[in-house]
Structures are given as structure tokens and as C-alpha cells.
Write an enzyme that holds these catalytic residues in place. Sequence first.
Site, PDB file in Angstrom:
ATOM      1  N   TYR A 142       0.826  -1.207   0.000  1.00  0.00           N
ATOM      2  CA  TYR A 142       0.000   0.000   0.000  1.00  0.00           C
ATOM      3  C   TYR A 142       0.868   1.268   0.000  1.00  0.00           C
ATOM      4  O   TYR A 142       0.469   2.291  -0.533  1.00  0.00           O
ATOM      5  CB  TYR A 142      -0.886   0.052   1.254  1.00  0.00           C
ATOM      6  N   LYS A 189       3.009 -15.328   2.440  1.00  0.00           N
ATOM      7  CA  LYS A 189       3.265 -16.046   1.191  1.00  0.00           C
ATOM      8  C   LYS A 189       4.773 -16.289   1.151  1.00  0.00           C
ATOM      9  O   LYS A 189       5.488 -15.850   0.234  1.00  0.00           O
ATOM     10  CB  LYS A 189       2.757 -15.198   0.002  1.00  0.00           C
ATOM     11  N   ASP A 221      -3.012 -18.162   0.303  1.00  0.00           N
ATOM     12  CA  ASP A 221      -3.987 -18.851  -0.559  1.00  0.00           C
ATOM     13  C   ASP A 221      -4.685 -19.969   0.213  1.00  0.00           C
ATOM     14  O   ASP A 221      -5.902 -20.129   0.161  1.00  0.00           O
ATOM     15  CB  ASP A 221      -3.334 -19.365  -1.858  1.00  0.00           C
ATOM     16  N   ASP A 245      -6.350  -7.003   4.273  1.00  0.00           N
ATOM     17  CA  ASP A 245      -7.494  -6.353   3.639  1.00  0.00           C
ATOM     18  C   ASP A 245      -8.393  -7.404   3.005  1.00  0.00           C
ATOM     19  O   ASP A 245      -9.614  -7.417   3.208  1.00  0.00           O
ATOM     20  CB  ASP A 245      -6.983  -5.369   2.570  1.00  0.00           C
ATOM     21  N   ASP A 249     -12.315  -9.069   4.487  1.00  0.00           N
ATOM     22  CA  ASP A 249     -13.594  -9.030   3.762  1.00  0.00           C
ATOM     23  C   ASP A 249     -14.134 -10.449   3.613  1.00  0.00           C
ATOM     24  O   ASP A 249     -15.326 -10.695   3.762  1.00  0.00           O
ATOM     25  CB  ASP A 249     -13.420  -8.426   2.359  1.00  0.00           C
TER      26      ASP A 249
HETATM   27  C1  IPM Z   1     -10.329  -1.168   4.217  1.00  0.00           C
HETATM   28  C2  IPM Z   1     -10.572  -0.549   2.875  1.00  0.00           C
HETATM   29  C3  IPM Z   1      -9.411   0.374   2.536  1.00  0.00           C
HETATM   30  C4  IPM Z   1      -8.150  -0.468   2.466  1.00  0.00           C
HETATM   31  C5  IPM Z   1      -9.611   1.208   1.242  1.00  0.00           C
HETATM   32  C6  IPM Z   1     -10.874   2.019   1.280  1.00  0.00           C
HETATM   33  C7  IPM Z   1      -8.422   2.073   0.956  1.00  0.00           C
HETATM   34  O1  IPM Z   1     -10.757  -1.535   1.903  1.00  0.00           O
HETATM   35  O2  IPM Z   1     -10.182  -0.414   5.199  1.00  0.00           O
HETATM   36  O3  IPM Z   1     -10.297  -2.389   4.303  1.00  0.00           O
HETATM   37  O4  IPM Z   1      -7.867  -1.069   1.423  1.00  0.00           O
HETATM   38  O5  IPM Z   1      -7.437  -0.514   3.468  1.00  0.00           O
HETATM   39 MG    MG Z   2     -10.895  -3.498   2.679  1.00  0.00          MG
END
Ligand code: IPM
Ligand code: MG
Length: 372
Positions: A142, A189, A221, A245, A249
Site C-alpha cells: 500500500y 506467502k 492462498d 485487507d 472481507d
Molecule cells: C479497508 C478498505 C481500505 C483499504 C480502502 C478504502 C483504501 O478496503 O479499510 O479495508 O484497502 O485498506
Molecule cells: Mg478493505
Amino acid sequence: MKLKIAVLSGDGIGSEVTDQAIKVLKAIATEFDHHLVFNEAKVGAIAIEETGNPLPDKTLKLCRETDAVLFGAIGHPKYDSDPSAKVRPEQGLLKLRKELGLYANIRPVKAYDSLLKKSPLKKDNIKGADICIYRELTGGIYFGEKKLSEDGDTASDLCEYNRHEIERIAHLAFKAAKNRHNKVTLVDKANVLESSRLWRKVVSEIAEQYPEVALDFLFVDNAAMQMIMNPKQFDVILTENMFGDIISDEASVIGGSIGLLASASVGDKHAMFEPIHGSYPQATGKGIANPIASILSAAMLLDHFELTEEADLIRKAVDKSLKLHITTPDLNSKFDNITTSKVGDFIEDVITNPDDSNFNFKNIHLGQSTII
Ligand code: IPM
Ligand code: MG
């Protein structure tokens, strides 16, 4: 306790959900006699519109001067579909994380018994799952050097970590595991990436200082698959920025909705609390966004200041709303008109009257009072 809180609702549904978190924090302040001062500032697409900058100096200054930041959401479709945009809303969030030194992003995920049916995953696989993800937040790909060749045909993002960056979050993850189930899984990884091999080496060294905590390793993975197949094997997951990240999710599927997942981003001086979901542009202004992730982020804010009883009360009120199906459409099957602010009102009411168990469902349904 006296706390100054910066409110950065950001884009899309950000302000709708953050308003509910503030409502709930105000109820807590009244009940427990705390003094909370909220100051709002702009961030993201809305800040670009007004100032050309996704993180105006004024906003950053406010965040530096407050005890904690309550963050909403960031992002706008206008920028998502324009890869050539030089200024992007997300840059505001990334800069804020970096400037405030918020190197550890803590994302708890659990399967709520009352929501097992909402997850597309098998009930037996997820019942009892309770994971806490420690995602490194100010390093890695990032923040590494970004390059685009002059002809625009070649691009690269550097993934770089140093020992210090790994050590400080590793300590937090091991300490958290000691208060949970004594297990840390490092997701990396290391069969391919040099940076992952450094993570393995440093984390293995740190582990020696925590003999009661078991450390194991999973390639990302494989971890992505295990998260779906057998999430109960995880206690604390420690991982670098981008893997964290993605995997968080994915993990939200266990809870039944991404609208439930809260997070705390902490550093040595500052702390920020935000739902992990995005700005959900399609839902903006419709009153259908789930405020629970934001409300649970407010609970994490209270935990951060060791106001555990207060934080637990919020979590109990949230559990009650889920059990009674006082939830937004992403989770709701019983009622179809429970809005974002209705969920906030209900949770506020439960905090103010914790022992009241007489709910007038007809009134809730009509959007009037929640408690008889
Ligand atoms: C998160 C989001 C952010 C990230 C984005 C909005 C930059 O997806 O906080 O998980 O990738 O960190
Ligand atoms: Mg995110």
C-alpha cells in the site's frame, strides 16, 4: 471520563451509520456520566469536492488534537471507474493512517448464533467461530514506491517491510492471543515473497517471548480456503497490509453481513475506529445501510479507553437487536421497514433501559417507539 472525538463520516452511507454510533455513544455518556465532545471534519470524495484534497490540513489537525477518531466510509464510483484520476478519496484514508501512525488494524469477526442462517457457509462449520485479525496498516504494498512508465504500459508497487514494523504489531497480536485462546496464525506467502520470509523470521523470534501462545503459519492462498472450510481453527490472525485487507472481507461472510464488522486502528499515540465496509454508494440516503459495524466500532473505542462495562453494554444491545431482528434489510427477514436510524434508536433504547424486555413489535414495525 472526558474524551474528544473527531468525527470523519466521509462518503456515501458514512454519515448515516456514523450518526447511529454517535447516538449510542451519547446514550452511554449519559448513563455513565462521561463527557464526550464530538467535532466533525471532512475526508474523502466530499473533501475533494470542497477543497481538492481528500485529507484537508484542517481535518488532519483536528485528528491529531483529539483522543480518538470515529471514521465512516470512503470512496465514490466516480473515481473507481477512472483509473487516471490523480487525486482519489482513498488517499485521504491512507494518509490519515500513515500520519497518525495507526500501524495495527484490529478486526474481530464472529458467528452470531442468531445469524447462522444468514451466512452462505455451512452452519456447523461456522457456529462458534471467533477470530481477531491483526492487519498491519501502514506498510507493505500500500505504501511502497509506485511507478508508472512514461508510455503508461508498465507499472509497479513495491512491497517493503522492516523488522520494526513487524515487531510492533506482532507484540500486539501475541498479547491479544494471551487474553483469548492462545493461538496466533501468521498468514503470509513465504514460499514466494522475500518480505513474507522476513515476517516469518521476526514473528518466530517474538513468539519466544510468549511461550504460552502457539504460533502457526499459513500461506495466504491456503488461509483463504481454510477461512471458508474451517474458520473455527483460528484465534488471532496476524498478517501484512494487503493480505489482511482481503482476508478480512472474506471473513465477514462468517458473520452473515459485512455490515457487522467493526475495526480499531491503533498506533502509539492515536486511535481510529471504523467499520470495515465501504461507502456503499447505491444505498446512500436510502436508510438501508447497516449501522452495526459503526456502532460496534464505537464499542471498540470505549474498550480502547478501558471503558469495558460501557463497551459490553453496547455489544449486549447489539446482540439483542440481532436476536429480535431489529435489523436493516441486509439481515432482516421478519420486518422490511427497519431503517438505519431505527436500528440506532433501538440500540440506544436498550442502553437507556437495559432491563426492559417488553418490546412493542407493532410500534417498531411502524417506526414509532421501540419500547412500551
Ligand atoms: C479497508 C478498505 C481500505 C483499504 C480502502 C478504502 C483504501 O478496503 O479499510 O479495508 O484497502 O485498506
Ligand atoms: Mg478493505
